[in-house]
Write a protein that holds these residues in place. Structure first.
Motif, short mmCIF file in Angstrom:
data_model
loop_
_atom_site.label_atom_id
_atom_site.label_comp_id
_atom_site.label_asym_id
_atom_site.label_seq_id
_atom_site.Cartn_x
_atom_site.Cartn_y
_atom_site.Cartn_z
N ASP A 179 -10.48 -11.79 2.92
CA ASP A 179 -9.99 -11.79 4.31
C ASP A 179 -8.47 -11.90 4.42
O ASP A 179 -7.94 -12.41 5.42
N MET A 180 -7.76 -11.42 3.40
CA MET A 180 -6.31 -11.41 3.46
C MET A 180 -5.82 -10.21 4.27
O MET A 180 -6.41 -9.12 4.22
N LYS A 181 -4.75 -10.41 5.04
CA LYS A 181 -4.16 -9.34 5.83
C LYS A 181 -3.22 -8.51 4.97
O LYS A 181 -2.81 -8.94 3.87
N ILE A 182 -2.86 -7.33 5.48
CA ILE A 182 -2.03 -6.41 4.71
C ILE A 182 -0.69 -7.04 4.30
O ILE A 182 -0.29 -6.94 3.13
N GLN A 184 -0.05 -10.13 3.77
CA GLN A 184 -0.35 -11.14 2.74
C GLN A 184 -0.63 -10.48 1.39
O GLN A 184 -0.22 -10.98 0.34
N ILE A 185 -1.32 -9.34 1.47
CA ILE A 185 -1.64 -8.61 0.23
C ILE A 185 -0.36 -8.08 -0.40
O ILE A 185 -0.18 -8.15 -1.62
N ALA A 186 0.55 -7.56 0.43
CA ALA A 186 1.82 -7.04 -0.08
C ALA A 186 2.62 -8.14 -0.77
O ALA A 186 3.19 -7.94 -1.85
N LYS A 187 2.61 -9.33 -0.15
CA LYS A 187 3.31 -10.46 -0.74
C LYS A 187 2.64 -10.90 -2.04
O LYS A 187 3.31 -11.19 -3.04
N GLU A 188 1.31 -10.95 -2.03
CA GLU A 188 0.56 -11.34 -3.22
C GLU A 188 0.78 -10.37 -4.36
O GLU A 188 0.93 -10.77 -5.52
N ARG A 189 0.82 -9.08 -4.01
CA ARG A 189 0.97 -8.03 -5.03
C ARG A 189 2.43 -7.78 -5.39
O ARG A 189 2.72 -7.05 -6.34
N GLN A 190 3.33 -8.38 -4.60
CA GLN A 190 4.77 -8.24 -4.80
C GLN A 190 5.21 -6.77 -4.78
O GLN A 190 5.93 -6.29 -5.64
N GLU A 192 6.01 -3.32 -1.75
CA GLU A 192 6.38 -3.00 -0.38
C GLU A 192 5.13 -2.87 0.50
O GLU A 192 4.06 -2.46 0.03
N LEU A 193 5.29 -3.23 1.77
CA LEU A 193 4.19 -3.12 2.73
C LEU A 193 3.69 -1.69 2.83
O LEU A 193 2.48 -1.44 2.91
N SER A 194 4.62 -0.73 2.80
CA SER A 194 4.25 0.68 2.91
C SER A 194 3.37 1.12 1.72
O SER A 194 2.48 1.96 1.87
N THR A 195 3.62 0.54 0.55
CA THR A 195 2.83 0.88 -0.63
C THR A 195 1.37 0.43 -0.46
O THR A 195 0.44 1.17 -0.76
#
Length: 236
Positions: A179-182, A184-190, A192-195
């Motif tokens: 249930d992570m938001k986009i 949060q996922i970008a931050k977790e995956r380190q 860019e949000l666009s990626t």
């Protein structure tokens, strides 16, 4: 005088006195049947079986002391006396109740509103080993098999799809299932949000879905979350 050794030996289990008396009176009128015990709960059924031995038939209400009391009692009886035939009496017609009843090893399922003739015939059929499933029950069983088949096909398709996904896509799916938001996922995956958005769009396209909630709901329904985690090497 009837020879009791040739009669169908029956225990009637029903928690409502009026109904129990009704079924007992009905059965007592049949020349080939004998009531050896009456019970108002699953505990009383087990006590009767222990005292009198296993009957040929138990005509048993599904819900007595507690919900599905009859079903739990049937399981215990059949574990020790597999030759006893269980005919359930109930007011319920929902699929879950029907499947739970038959899953115990019961041979029939009769509505309390059924005619006297139908109840008596169900007892005779159960005793003879010739049990015909009524149309309404057969219809529900057919629907359940269809649902199971559809789920199996969907599971195979989803498993194949997941096996072809990249580690990054699987990692994103795993985080979506948490249930992570986009962002949060970008931050977790380190990254860019666009990626992440691009990768999610690819995932949606592969599953032929428009929203991530549809994908996660499908994966949870098919119970493939452990498959994803295993492909990730047990990672989070």
């Amino acid at each position: 005088m009837r020879d009791i050794t040739e009669l169908i030996r029956i225990i009637v289990a029903e928690d409502m006195d009026v109904l129990r008396d009704h079924f007992c009176k009905l059965i007592s009128q049949e020349k080939d049947m004998s009531i050896i015990g009456r019970a108002a709960s699953g505990k009383e059924v087990l006590a009767l079986v222990a005292e009198l031995g296993a009957p040929d038939i138990i005509l048993m209400d599904i819900e007595m002391d507690v919900k599905h009391d009859g079903i739990m009692t049937a399981q215990k009886v059949l574990e020790k006396h597999p030759d006893t035939r269980i005919v359930f009496l109930t007011v319920h017609e929902d699929e879950e109740t029907i499947f739970s009843a038959f899953d115990t090893g019961a041979v029939d399922y009769v509505l309390k509103t059924s005619s006297s003739e139908a109840i008596v015939q169900s007892i005779r059929s159960a005793h003879s080993g010739v049990v015909s499933v009524r149309p309404e029950v057969a219809y529900k069983i057919k629907n359940e098999f269809s649902r199971i088949r559809r789920n199996q096909e969907a599971l195979m398709a989803a498993t194949l799809l997941l096996s072809q996904m990249t580690p990054s896509e699987l990692a994103i799916l795993n985080l979506l299932l948490k249930d992570m938001k986009i962002p949060q996922i970008a931050k977790e995956r380190q990254v860019e949000l666009s990626t992440i958005k691009t990768q999610i769009n690819m995932i949606l396209k592969k599953f032929d879905k428009k929203r991530t909630k549809e994908v996660t709901a499908l994966l949870r329904e098919l119970n493939v979350t452990s498959f994803i985690q295993n492909r990730l090497g047990g990672g989070s």
